[in-house]
Write a protein that holds these residues in place. Structure first.
Motif, PDB file in Angstrom:
ATOM      1  N   ASP A  34      32.982  27.507  43.627  1.00 57.63           N
ATOM      2  CA  ASP A  34      31.953  27.090  42.673  1.00 57.63           C
ATOM      3  C   ASP A  34      32.510  26.841  41.274  1.00 57.63           C
ATOM      4  O   ASP A  34      31.750  26.541  40.352  1.00 57.63           O
ATOM      5  CB  ASP A  34      30.856  28.165  42.583  1.00 57.63           C
ATOM      6  CG  ASP A  34      30.043  28.289  43.848  1.00 57.63           C
ATOM      7  OD1 ASP A  34      30.084  27.367  44.698  1.00 57.63           O
ATOM      8  OD2 ASP A  34      29.365  29.332  44.011  1.00 57.63           O
ATOM      9  N   SER A  35      33.815  26.988  41.119  1.00 58.15           N
ATOM     10  CA  SER A  35      34.502  26.827  39.831  1.00 58.15           C
ATOM     11  C   SER A  35      34.029  27.831  38.783  1.00 58.15           C
ATOM     12  O   SER A  35      34.083  27.578  37.581  1.00 58.15           O
ATOM     13  CB  SER A  35      34.343  25.401  39.296  1.00 58.15           C
ATOM     14  OG  SER A  35      34.917  24.479  40.190  1.00 58.15           O
ATOM     15  N   ASP A  36      33.569  28.982  39.259  1.00 60.88           N
ATOM     16  CA  ASP A  36      33.178  30.049  38.332  1.00 60.88           C
ATOM     17  C   ASP A  36      34.399  30.791  37.798  1.00 60.88           C
ATOM     18  O   ASP A  36      34.388  31.265  36.664  1.00 60.88           O
ATOM     19  CB  ASP A  36      32.245  31.041  39.019  1.00 60.88           C
ATOM     20  CG  ASP A  36      30.899  30.434  39.377  1.00 60.88           C
ATOM     21  OD1 ASP A  36      30.464  29.498  38.675  1.00 60.88           O
ATOM     22  OD2 ASP A  36      30.290  30.891  40.359  1.00 60.88           O
ATOM     23  N   ILE A  37      35.413  30.926  38.639  1.00 62.98           N
ATOM     24  CA  ILE A  37      36.657  31.594  38.258  1.00 62.98           C
ATOM     25  C   ILE A  37      37.831  30.834  38.863  1.00 62.98           C
ATOM     26  O   ILE A  37      37.657  30.044  39.791  1.00 62.98           O
ATOM     27  CB  ILE A  37      36.695  33.070  38.723  1.00 62.98           C
ATOM     28  CG1 ILE A  37      36.583  33.166  40.257  1.00 62.98           C
ATOM     29  CG2 ILE A  37      35.616  33.894  38.033  1.00 62.98           C
ATOM     30  CD1 ILE A  37      36.741  34.569  40.812  1.00 62.98           C
ATOM     31  N   THR A  38      39.017  31.114  38.338  1.00 62.47           N
ATOM     32  CA  THR A  38      40.234  30.519  38.883  1.00 62.47           C
ATOM     33  C   THR A  38      40.832  31.463  39.927  1.00 62.47           C
ATOM     34  O   THR A  38      40.420  32.627  40.034  1.00 62.47           O
ATOM     35  CB  THR A  38      41.275  30.290  37.774  1.00 62.47           C
ATOM     36  OG1 THR A  38      41.688  31.572  37.261  1.00 62.47           O
ATOM     37  CG2 THR A  38      40.724  29.422  36.646  1.00 62.47           C
ATOM     38  N   VAL A  39      41.810  30.965  40.649  1.00 55.17           N
ATOM     39  CA  VAL A  39      42.505  31.806  41.624  1.00 55.17           C
ATOM     40  C   VAL A  39      43.163  32.987  40.920  1.00 55.17           C
ATOM     41  O   VAL A  39      43.096  34.123  41.399  1.00 55.17           O
ATOM     42  CB  VAL A  39      43.542  30.973  42.415  1.00 55.17           C
ATOM     43  CG1 VAL A  39      44.404  31.882  43.283  1.00 55.17           C
ATOM     44  CG2 VAL A  39      42.853  29.910  43.259  1.00 55.17           C
ATOM     45  N   THR A  40      43.770  32.739  39.791  1.00 55.45           N
ATOM     46  CA  THR A  40      44.417  33.813  39.030  1.00 55.45           C
ATOM     47  C   THR A  40      43.399  34.869  38.600  1.00 55.45           C
ATOM     48  O   THR A  40      43.658  36.075  38.711  1.00 55.45           O
ATOM     49  CB  THR A  40      45.141  33.249  37.797  1.00 55.45           C
ATOM     50  OG1 THR A  40      46.103  32.285  38.236  1.00 55.45           O
ATOM     51  CG2 THR A  40      45.829  34.333  37.000  1.00 55.45           C
ATOM     52  N   GLN A  41      42.238  34.433  38.148  1.00 54.28           N
ATOM     53  CA  GLN A  41      41.195  35.390  37.759  1.00 54.28           C
ATOM     54  C   GLN A  41      40.708  36.186  38.967  1.00 54.28           C
ATOM     55  O   GLN A  41      40.459  37.390  38.854  1.00 54.28           O
ATOM     56  CB  GLN A  41      40.029  34.651  37.104  1.00 54.28           C
ATOM     57  CG  GLN A  41      40.355  34.113  35.731  1.00 54.28           C
ATOM     58  CD  GLN A  41      39.268  33.206  35.197  1.00 54.28           C
ATOM     59  OE1 GLN A  41      38.663  32.427  35.940  1.00 54.28           O
ATOM     60  NE2 GLN A  41      39.024  33.301  33.894  1.00 54.28           N
ATOM     61  N   ALA A  42      40.587  35.530  40.106  1.00 52.25           N
ATOM     62  CA  ALA A  42      40.167  36.228  41.327  1.00 52.25           C
ATOM     63  C   ALA A  42      41.175  37.299  41.711  1.00 52.25           C
ATOM     64  O   ALA A  42      40.788  38.402  42.124  1.00 52.25           O
ATOM     65  CB  ALA A  42      39.990  35.230  42.471  1.00 52.25           C
ATOM     66  N   GLU A  43      42.444  36.990  41.571  1.00 51.85           N
ATOM     67  CA  GLU A  43      43.485  37.969  41.881  1.00 51.85           C
ATOM     68  C   GLU A  43      43.387  39.171  40.946  1.00 51.85           C
ATOM     69  O   GLU A  43      43.508  40.319  41.380  1.00 51.85           O
ATOM     70  CB  GLU A  43      44.865  37.327  41.799  1.00 51.85           C
ATOM     71  CG  GLU A  43      45.123  36.338  42.911  1.00 51.85           C
ATOM     72  CD  GLU A  43      46.396  35.528  42.728  1.00 51.85           C
ATOM     73  OE1 GLU A  43      47.034  35.601  41.647  1.00 51.85           O
ATOM     74  OE2 GLU A  43      46.753  34.803  43.677  1.00 51.85           O
ATOM     75  N   VAL A  44      43.168  38.924  39.666  1.00 51.63           N
ATOM     76  CA  VAL A  44      43.029  40.007  38.691  1.00 51.63           C
ATOM     77  C   VAL A  44      41.813  40.869  39.023  1.00 51.63           C
ATOM     78  O   VAL A  44      41.872  42.107  38.991  1.00 51.63           O
ATOM     79  CB  VAL A  44      42.931  39.437  37.253  1.00 51.63           C
ATOM     80  CG1 VAL A  44      42.530  40.516  36.251  1.00 51.63           C
ATOM     81  CG2 VAL A  44      44.239  38.791  36.853  1.00 51.63           C
ATOM     82  N   ILE A  45      40.708  40.236  39.372  1.00 48.38           N
ATOM     83  CA  ILE A  45      39.486  40.959  39.733  1.00 48.38           C
ATOM     84  C   ILE A  45      39.729  41.825  40.966  1.00 48.38           C
ATOM     85  O   ILE A  45      39.344  42.998  41.002  1.00 48.38           O
ATOM     86  CB  ILE A  45      38.326  39.978  39.960  1.00 48.38           C
ATOM     87  CG1 ILE A  45      37.923  39.322  38.639  1.00 48.38           C
ATOM     88  CG2 ILE A  45      37.136  40.671  40.620  1.00 48.38           C
ATOM     89  CD1 ILE A  45      37.017  38.108  38.800  1.00 48.38           C
TER      90      ILE A  45
END
Length: 67
Positions: A34-45
């Motif tokens: 949905d383009s709410d977050i990036t892959v990098t942000q998902a990894e951090v989360i």
């Protein structure tokens, strides 16, 4: 941090952890799609939920039990 209500039956610990990780994966993949977050942000989360919060919690518990 993730937690389940599994207790007493060892298999429930496994299933609770497995289903929790699976659900987190699905939610993060959808947020990326949905383009709410990036892959990098998902990894951090994911690392924050599955690892970092637990380390902080157990460090706090360890500090309390030593005092």
């Amino acid at each position: 941090m993730y937690s389940s209500d599994a207790h007493s039956i060892p298999e429930l610990y496994y299933l609770g952890a497995k289903w929790g990780r699976q659900l987190l994966k699905e939610v993060l993949e959808q947020a990326i799609a949905d383009s709410d977050i990036t892959v990098t942000q998902a990894e951090v989360i994911a690392v924050a939920i599955l690892r970092e919060n637990t380390l902080v919690l157990y460090q706090s518990a360890s500090s309390i039990s030593k005092s």
